[in-house]
Design a protein around this motif. Structure first.
Motif, PDB file in Angstrom:
ATOM      1  N   VAL A  68      -6.364  -9.160  -5.098  1.00 17.68           N
ATOM      2  CA  VAL A  68      -7.745  -8.808  -4.768  1.00 17.68           C
ATOM      3  C   VAL A  68      -8.405  -9.944  -3.997  1.00 17.68           C
ATOM      4  O   VAL A  68      -9.078  -9.721  -2.978  1.00 17.68           O
ATOM      5  CB  VAL A  68      -8.547  -8.480  -6.046  1.00 17.68           C
ATOM      6  N   SER A  69      -8.227 -11.182  -4.463  1.00 13.59           N
ATOM      7  CA  SER A  69      -8.819 -12.323  -3.778  1.00 13.59           C
ATOM      8  C   SER A  69      -8.308 -12.446  -2.352  1.00 13.59           C
ATOM      9  O   SER A  69      -9.091 -12.702  -1.420  1.00 13.59           O
ATOM     10  CB  SER A  69      -8.508 -13.601  -4.564  1.00 13.59           C
ATOM     11  N   MET A  70      -7.010 -12.262  -2.166  1.00  7.98           N
ATOM     12  CA  MET A  70      -6.416 -12.343  -0.835  1.00  7.98           C
ATOM     13  C   MET A  70      -7.023 -11.317   0.116  1.00  7.98           C
ATOM     14  O   MET A  70      -7.469 -11.649   1.233  1.00  7.98           O
ATOM     15  CB  MET A  70      -4.905 -12.131  -0.932  1.00  7.98           C
ATOM     16  N   ASP A  84      -0.502   2.829   3.109  1.00  3.28           N
ATOM     17  CA  ASP A  84       0.348   2.853   1.916  1.00  3.28           C
ATOM     18  C   ASP A  84      -0.417   2.601   0.620  1.00  3.28           C
ATOM     19  O   ASP A  84       0.193   2.561  -0.448  1.00  3.28           O
ATOM     20  CB  ASP A  84       1.457   1.794   2.046  1.00  3.28           C
ATOM     21  N   ASN A  85      -1.723   2.404   0.715  1.00  4.60           N
ATOM     22  CA  ASN A  85      -2.515   2.080  -0.472  1.00  4.60           C
ATOM     23  C   ASN A  85      -3.791   2.902  -0.512  1.00  4.60           C
ATOM     24  O   ASN A  85      -4.426   3.124   0.526  1.00  4.60           O
ATOM     25  CB  ASN A  85      -2.880   0.593  -0.475  1.00  4.60           C
ATOM     26  N   ALA A  86      -4.189   3.300  -1.713  1.00  2.00           N
ATOM     27  CA  ALA A  86      -5.443   4.037  -1.864  1.00  2.00           C
ATOM     28  C   ALA A  86      -6.639   3.142  -1.563  1.00  2.00           C
ATOM     29  O   ALA A  86      -7.652   3.597  -1.009  1.00  2.00           O
ATOM     30  CB  ALA A  86      -5.546   4.608  -3.271  1.00  2.00           C
ATOM     31  N   PHE A  87      -6.531   1.870  -1.949  1.00  2.08           N
ATOM     32  CA  PHE A  87      -7.590   0.897  -1.706  1.00  2.08           C
ATOM     33  C   PHE A  87      -6.969  -0.373  -1.140  1.00  2.08           C
ATOM     34  O   PHE A  87      -5.746  -0.515  -1.088  1.00  2.08           O
ATOM     35  CB  PHE A  87      -8.368   0.626  -2.990  1.00  2.08           C
ATOM     36  N   LEU A  88      -7.782  -1.309  -0.731  1.00  4.41           N
ATOM     37  CA  LEU A  88      -7.264  -2.450   0.021  1.00  4.41           C
ATOM     38  C   LEU A  88      -6.345  -3.354  -0.769  1.00  4.41           C
ATOM     39  O   LEU A  88      -5.445  -3.978  -0.212  1.00  4.41           O
ATOM     40  CB  LEU A  88      -8.423  -3.268   0.595  1.00  4.41           C
ATOM     41  N   ALA A  89      -6.565  -3.460  -2.075  1.00  7.45           N
ATOM     42  CA  ALA A  89      -5.717  -4.330  -2.891  1.00  7.45           C
ATOM     43  C   ALA A  89      -4.765  -3.536  -3.777  1.00  7.45           C
ATOM     44  O   ALA A  89      -4.211  -4.084  -4.727  1.00  7.45           O
ATOM     45  CB  ALA A  89      -6.577  -5.258  -3.734  1.00  7.45           C
ATOM     46  N   GLY A  90      -4.575  -2.262  -3.479  1.00  5.46           N
ATOM     47  CA  GLY A  90      -3.646  -1.450  -4.268  1.00  5.46           C
ATOM     48  C   GLY A  90      -4.241  -0.118  -4.661  1.00  5.46           C
ATOM     49  O   GLY A  90      -4.910   0.540  -3.862  1.00  5.46           O
ATOM     50  N   SER A  91      -4.045   0.262  -5.903  1.00  3.72           N
ATOM     51  CA  SER A  91      -4.452   1.594  -6.358  1.00  3.72           C
ATOM     52  C   SER A  91      -5.861   1.634  -6.932  1.00  3.72           C
ATOM     53  O   SER A  91      -6.383   2.719  -7.208  1.00  3.72           O
ATOM     54  CB  SER A  91      -3.471   2.103  -7.425  1.00  3.72           C
ATOM     55  N   GLU A  92      -6.482   0.457  -7.140  1.00  5.05           N
ATOM     56  CA  GLU A  92      -7.795   0.408  -7.772  1.00  5.05           C
ATOM     57  C   GLU A  92      -8.856  -0.138  -6.817  1.00  5.05           C
ATOM     58  O   GLU A  92      -8.610  -1.064  -6.039  1.00  5.05           O
ATOM     59  CB  GLU A  92      -7.745  -0.469  -9.033  1.00  5.05           C
ATOM     60  N   PHE A  93     -10.041   0.421  -6.896  1.00  2.00           N
ATOM     61  CA  PHE A  93     -11.196  -0.056  -6.133  1.00  2.00           C
ATOM     62  C   PHE A  93     -11.539  -1.476  -6.586  1.00  2.00           C
ATOM     63  O   PHE A  93     -11.505  -1.785  -7.775  1.00  2.00           O
ATOM     64  CB  PHE A  93     -12.380   0.873  -6.382  1.00  2.00           C
TER      65      PHE A  93
END
Length: 206
Positions: free
Chosen positions: A95-97, A154-163
């Motif tokens: 998330v930080s990245m 490939d991801n629902a949100f920018l850092a993966g599957s969670e907002f």
């Protein structure tokens, strides 16, 4: 808890969205800062926040926290609700990245273009412009949009599957791009679909 900000500005919007996501909007007092009148540059305001920018968080014990990422991190840890910064070390790092990529490559890049290569907030506030730098940062913003579009393939949100706060930062960056008249290409279908999805969240749509 008090938040000194200017409603409608990009970084204050990030904090307000984070508060809404945590269901904590009514738990803070918002104090308007007259940025257009230069209030953020007064000695009184700089005693709270030497960065001379909004937002600034004031805690009950008188502590002041500036820098938007620090404020949203405090909000995420202080209030209950779904995590916006990640629950595990790996999630927090991801998330930080992505948040920093969205902040530096999009929101701040658009800001540099707006403040340096356009009239910005007017001659009284834009006193040290460098148009060449601003236009270069406009290019950086376009490159970042294309990168985020690839991530969202490939991801629902920018850092993966969670907002997360990364999504909040990128959303604010695109809103700033609209305001600064920086084109968001229609061809970036993943980015535009993500933006519509995020815009429909209760924290933003109301």
């Amino acid at each position: 808890m008090k938040i000194y900000d200017t409603e409608g500005f990009p970084n204050p919007a990030r904090v307000r969205i984070a508060l809404a996501e945590k269901g904590a909007t009514n738990d803070v007092e918002f104090i308007a800062v007259d940025v257009m009148g230069g209030e953020h540059r007064t000695d009184t305001f700089k005693a709270m926040n030497p960065d001379a920018v909004v937002p600034c968080l004031e805690l009950a014990d008188g502590t002041h926290i500036s820098q938007c990422n620090a404020i949203t991190e405090y909000i995420d840890g202080h209030f209950e609700g779904p995590s916006l910064t990640g629950k595990t070390p790996k999630e927090r790092a991801q998330v930080s990245m992505m948040n920093l990529r969205a902040e530096n490559g999009l929101l701040n890049a658009v800001g540099a273009y707006f403040h340096h290569a356009t009239p910005g907030l007017g001659p009284d506030l834009e006193t040290d412009q460098c148009a060449e730098w601003g236009n270069k940062q406009k290019e950086v913003a376009g490159q970042t949009m294309r990168y985020l579009n690839e991530v969202l393939a490939d991801n629902a949100f920018l850092a993966g599957s969670e907002f997360s706060i990364a999504d909040i930062t990128a959303f604010a960056g695109l809103a700033f791009a609209d305001f600064a008249k920086v084109e968001i290409p229609e061809s970036l279908s993943n980015l535009n679909a993500w933006r519509a999805k995020v815009a429909a969240r209760p924290s933003i749509a109301g």
